[in-house]
Scaffold this motif. Structure first.
Motif, short mmCIF file in Angstrom:
data_model
loop_
_atom_site.label_atom_id
_atom_site.label_comp_id
_atom_site.label_asym_id
_atom_site.label_seq_id
_atom_site.Cartn_x
_atom_site.Cartn_y
_atom_site.Cartn_z
N SER A 43 0.83 -1.21 0.00
CA SER A 43 0.00 0.00 0.00
C SER A 43 0.86 1.26 0.00
O SER A 43 0.55 2.24 -0.69
N SER A 44 1.98 1.24 0.73
CA SER A 44 2.85 2.41 0.77
C SER A 44 3.50 2.67 -0.59
O SER A 44 3.51 3.81 -1.08
N LEU A 45 4.04 1.62 -1.20
CA LEU A 45 4.67 1.80 -2.51
C LEU A 45 3.65 2.14 -3.59
O LEU A 45 3.95 2.91 -4.51
N SER A 46 2.46 1.59 -3.49
CA SER A 46 1.41 1.93 -4.46
C SER A 46 1.05 3.41 -4.36
O SER A 46 0.86 4.08 -5.38
N ALA A 47 0.96 3.92 -3.12
CA ALA A 47 0.67 5.34 -2.94
C ALA A 47 1.79 6.21 -3.48
O ALA A 47 1.54 7.25 -4.12
N LEU A 48 3.04 5.80 -3.26
CA LEU A 48 4.17 6.56 -3.81
C LEU A 48 4.19 6.52 -5.33
O LEU A 48 4.48 7.53 -5.99
N LEU A 49 3.88 5.36 -5.90
CA LEU A 49 3.83 5.25 -7.36
C LEU A 49 2.79 6.19 -7.95
O LEU A 49 3.07 6.94 -8.89
N CYS A 50 1.59 6.17 -7.37
CA CYS A 50 0.52 7.04 -7.87
C CYS A 50 0.89 8.51 -7.68
O CYS A 50 0.67 9.33 -8.58
N SER A 51 1.45 8.86 -6.52
CA SER A 51 1.76 10.26 -6.23
C SER A 51 2.83 10.82 -7.15
O SER A 51 2.70 11.93 -7.68
N THR A 52 3.92 10.07 -7.36
CA THR A 52 4.98 10.56 -8.23
C THR A 52 4.53 10.61 -9.69
O THR A 52 4.93 11.51 -10.44
N LEU A 53 3.69 9.66 -10.10
CA LEU A 53 3.16 9.69 -11.46
C LEU A 53 2.23 10.87 -11.64
O LEU A 53 2.23 11.54 -12.69
N VAL A 54 1.42 11.16 -10.62
CA VAL A 54 0.51 12.30 -10.68
C VAL A 54 1.30 13.61 -10.84
O VAL A 54 0.88 14.51 -11.57
N ILE A 55 2.45 13.71 -10.16
CA ILE A 55 3.25 14.94 -10.27
C ILE A 55 3.73 15.14 -11.70
O ILE A 55 3.68 16.26 -12.24
N SER A 56 4.17 14.08 -12.36
CA SER A 56 4.57 14.21 -13.77
C SER A 56 3.38 14.60 -14.63
O SER A 56 3.50 15.44 -15.54
N ILE A 57 2.23 14.01 -14.37
CA ILE A 57 1.02 14.34 -15.14
C ILE A 57 0.63 15.80 -14.93
O ILE A 57 0.28 16.51 -15.88
N ALA A 88 10.03 -0.30 -10.19
CA ALA A 88 11.10 -1.29 -10.15
C ALA A 88 11.25 -1.91 -8.77
O ALA A 88 11.49 -3.12 -8.63
N LEU A 89 11.08 -1.09 -7.72
CA LEU A 89 11.15 -1.62 -6.36
C LEU A 89 9.99 -2.58 -6.08
O LEU A 89 10.18 -3.64 -5.47
N MET A 90 8.81 -2.23 -6.56
CA MET A 90 7.66 -3.12 -6.39
C MET A 90 7.90 -4.45 -7.12
O MET A 90 7.55 -5.52 -6.62
N PHE A 91 8.51 -4.37 -8.29
CA PHE A 91 8.82 -5.60 -9.04
C PHE A 91 9.87 -6.41 -8.30
O PHE A 91 9.78 -7.64 -8.20
N HIS A 92 10.88 -5.72 -7.75
CA HIS A 92 11.93 -6.40 -7.00
C HIS A 92 11.37 -7.12 -5.77
O HIS A 92 11.81 -8.22 -5.43
N GLU A 93 10.40 -6.50 -5.11
CA GLU A 93 9.79 -7.10 -3.93
C GLU A 93 8.65 -8.06 -4.27
O GLU A 93 7.96 -8.54 -3.37
N ARG A 94 8.44 -8.30 -5.57
CA ARG A 94 7.40 -9.20 -6.05
C ARG A 94 6.00 -8.80 -5.58
O ARG A 94 5.16 -9.64 -5.26
N LEU A 95 5.77 -7.49 -5.55
CA LEU A 95 4.47 -6.99 -5.13
C LEU A 95 3.51 -6.83 -6.30
O LEU A 95 2.30 -6.69 -6.10
N LEU A 96 4.04 -6.86 -7.51
CA LEU A 96 3.18 -6.68 -8.69
C LEU A 96 2.41 -7.94 -9.02
O LEU A 96 1.27 -7.89 -9.49
N PHE A 97 3.03 -9.09 -8.76
CA PHE A 97 2.40 -10.35 -9.15
C PHE A 97 1.95 -11.17 -7.95
O PHE A 97 1.10 -12.03 -8.08
N CYS A 98 2.56 -10.92 -6.78
CA CYS A 98 2.19 -11.69 -5.58
C CYS A 98 1.86 -10.73 -4.44
O CYS A 98 2.60 -10.64 -3.45
N PRO A 99 0.78 -9.95 -4.57
CA PRO A 99 0.50 -8.95 -3.56
C PRO A 99 0.20 -9.50 -2.18
O PRO A 99 0.33 -8.81 -1.19
N ARG A 100 -0.18 -10.79 -2.09
CA ARG A 100 -0.53 -11.35 -0.79
C ARG A 100 0.71 -11.68 0.04
O ARG A 100 0.64 -11.82 1.25
#
Length: 499
Positions: free
Chosen positions: A81-95, A239-251
């Motif tokens: 949840s923390s990394l997802s919020a950071l991903l959305c927030s930083t992407l929103v800033i670029s947008i 990339a950090l979310m992918f490294h921590e396997r949060l993209l495919f194994c969120p549980r």
């Protein structure tokens, strides 16, 4: 026993990807916080609004940054949840950077900056909290580096914007014959006044700027470049979310702490601590802690309320003070003061990375706060000296730079990384930066420019007195009160990596 520098380096090597990612999102924060001042006149032209209307975008960004700081504590249940919020927030800033050139009305621009401010607040809380959870008693050094990246981003965005700023009036009147040579000095003075968010201190209606006519501005390119510069930041979070396997194994979220930490300890950190600002007031939390626990929260928040307020007020009004009697400094010369102040803060935070593990937090904070008081007093004594204003501005930035990360790390350490310290402190700091600027502007408007130094000096003494109370509350909390549940947890705490 492993030497401190070797332990710090060992911890960094173990968590380097997390650490660099959190540092990069604070670079994004810095990019977003510093672009508005230099570009505000060109945005006024783009939206064809008055100066009174365009200055509302400052309030829009600051208010929603405060809201985002509080809401950032909601993303606490897991690393996902923390990394997802950071991903959305930083992407929103670029947008938002990409969309700002398309906002041709001041209301749309205010909405865009409110969204950016909300994202900045979320970044502020989450990045601080995650680093504290990651390094715990060794977090001070890494928090100093984290806040260095704010200054780095704040230095980059004005440099990107400067080549695209209009030299003359960027809205030509109906006759298309604006006298650029006569208007340029006023525009330069006005841009420097607005750059520090200090417009409330003067009568900005005296500047006869057109709102209707042909718009001539190239500031859109600056925002598109900043959007591209910021894009690697959400990519790093992804990339950090992918490294921590949060993209495919969120549980199966991995533990954020080191491998030797128990799962029960990690669960305790997430469920009991670092919640939303309003979650801190839950009766179940209040009943379980002595009064000193909440006094430490309140005093730590009050210190940051004042010190971040000093930073905001000084950056906002030092230009106004310099061009007013008795100094009457030239517009170009006075315009350098704000840049010097932020550069000194950035350099000070870079130096504090080393100082934070060589000196204890109380010693570093005492040196910093006493330095702020002495500098402010000397600025009042030599109030007629232009040269000393530059020296004092530089020294003040160096002294006050380390206060926020030091107070945050020190408070979390005292409270054993429980409760809502990070969310409370970040929210108090954001509130102080917004409110003390407003109060200082009102005082300057009614009492004159010298009141600027008086306000900052009184605030400096107040912050040091609060720090002394903070140390006293810490003494009471650690020596006179004992929470049985905390003692149990401390005895079961596994050994850290210091061996």
């Amino acid at each position: 026993m492993t030497p401190p520098d070797e332990r710090i380096w060992s911890l960094f090597k173990r968590h380097w990807q997390h650490t660099l990612t959190y540092w990069s999102v604070f670079f994004s924060f810095g990019l977003c916080i510093a672009f508005l001042g230099p570009t505000i006149l060109d945005l006024r032209c783009q939206t064809q609004s008055t100066l009174q209307q365009i200055t509302w975008v400052f309030f829009s960004q600051q208010f929603f940054l405060l809201v985002g700081s509080s809401l950032g504590g909601l993303f606490k249940k897991s690393l996902l949840s923390s990394l997802s919020a950071l991903l959305c927030s930083t992407l929103v800033i670029s947008i938002v950077f990409a969309v700002i050139p398309l906002c041709y009305h001041v209301v749309l621009l205010s909405v865009a900056l409110a969204i950016a401010g909300l994202s900045m607040g979320v970044i502020d809380t989450i990045a601080n909290r995650q680093l504290v959870k990651l390094y715990q008693k060794d977090s001070a050094t890494f928090l100093q580096a984290l806040h260095f990246f704010i200054g780095l981003g704040a230095l980059v965005s004005p440099l990107v914007a400067d080549p695209f700023l209009a030299d003359d009036s960027c809205v030509l009147g109906a006759n298309l014959t604006a006298n650029s040579s006569s208007s340029s000095p006023d525009l330069e003075h006005l841009r420097s006044s607005l750059a520090g968010q200090g417009a409330v201190s003067g009568n900005i209606s005296q500047y006869p700027l057109h709102t209707e006519g042909m718009v001539i501005t190239r500031v859109s390119y600056a925002f598109w470049i900043m959007a591209l510069i910021n894009l690697p930041v959400p990519a790093a979070v992804l990339a950090l979310m992918f490294h921590e396997r949060l993209l495919f194994c969120p549980r199966s979220s991995p533990p954020l702490l080191d491998k030797n930490s128990s799962s029960r300890k990690s669960h305790s950190l997430d469920d009991e601590g670092h919640g939303s600002l309003f979650g801190c007031c839950h009766p179940a939390k209040i009943r379980g802690h002595p009064a000193s626990f909440f006094l430490i929260h309140a005093l730590g928040g009050a210190i940051l309320f004042i010190t971040d307020g000093i930073i905001g007020s000084y950056a906002g009004f030092v230009y106004t003070y310099a061009v007013s009697p008795p100094l009457l400094m030239g517009h170009k010369t006075a315009g350098c003061l704000d840049s010097i102040f932020w550069a000194a803060i950035t350099i000070g935070r870079l130096a504090s990375i080393y100082l934070s593990y060589k000196c204890s937090a109380p010693k570093l904070l005492t040196f910093s706060l006493v330095g702020v008081i002495v500098t402010q007093c000397l600025l009042m004594i030599f109030y007629t000296s232009c040269e000393f204003l530059f020296i004092g501005t530089c020294v003040l930035g160096l002294c006050i730079s380390s206060v926020f990360p030091s107070v945050l790390a020190f408070t979390e350490d005292i409270l054993e990384y429980k409760g809502c310290a990070t969310t409370v402190l970040v929210t108090c700091a954001s509130t102080g930066e917004m409110m003390l600027q407003l109060l200082t502007g009102i005082v300057i408007h009614s009492q004159g420019s010298y009141a600027f130094l008086l306000c900052c000096t009184v605030a400096s003494f107040t912050s040091f007195c609060l720090f002394l109370l903070f140390l006293f509350a810490r003494h009471i909390h650690t020596n006179l009160y004992t929470d049985p549940s905390e003692d149990t947890e401390m005895t079961e705490k596994p050994k850290t990596d210091s061996s």
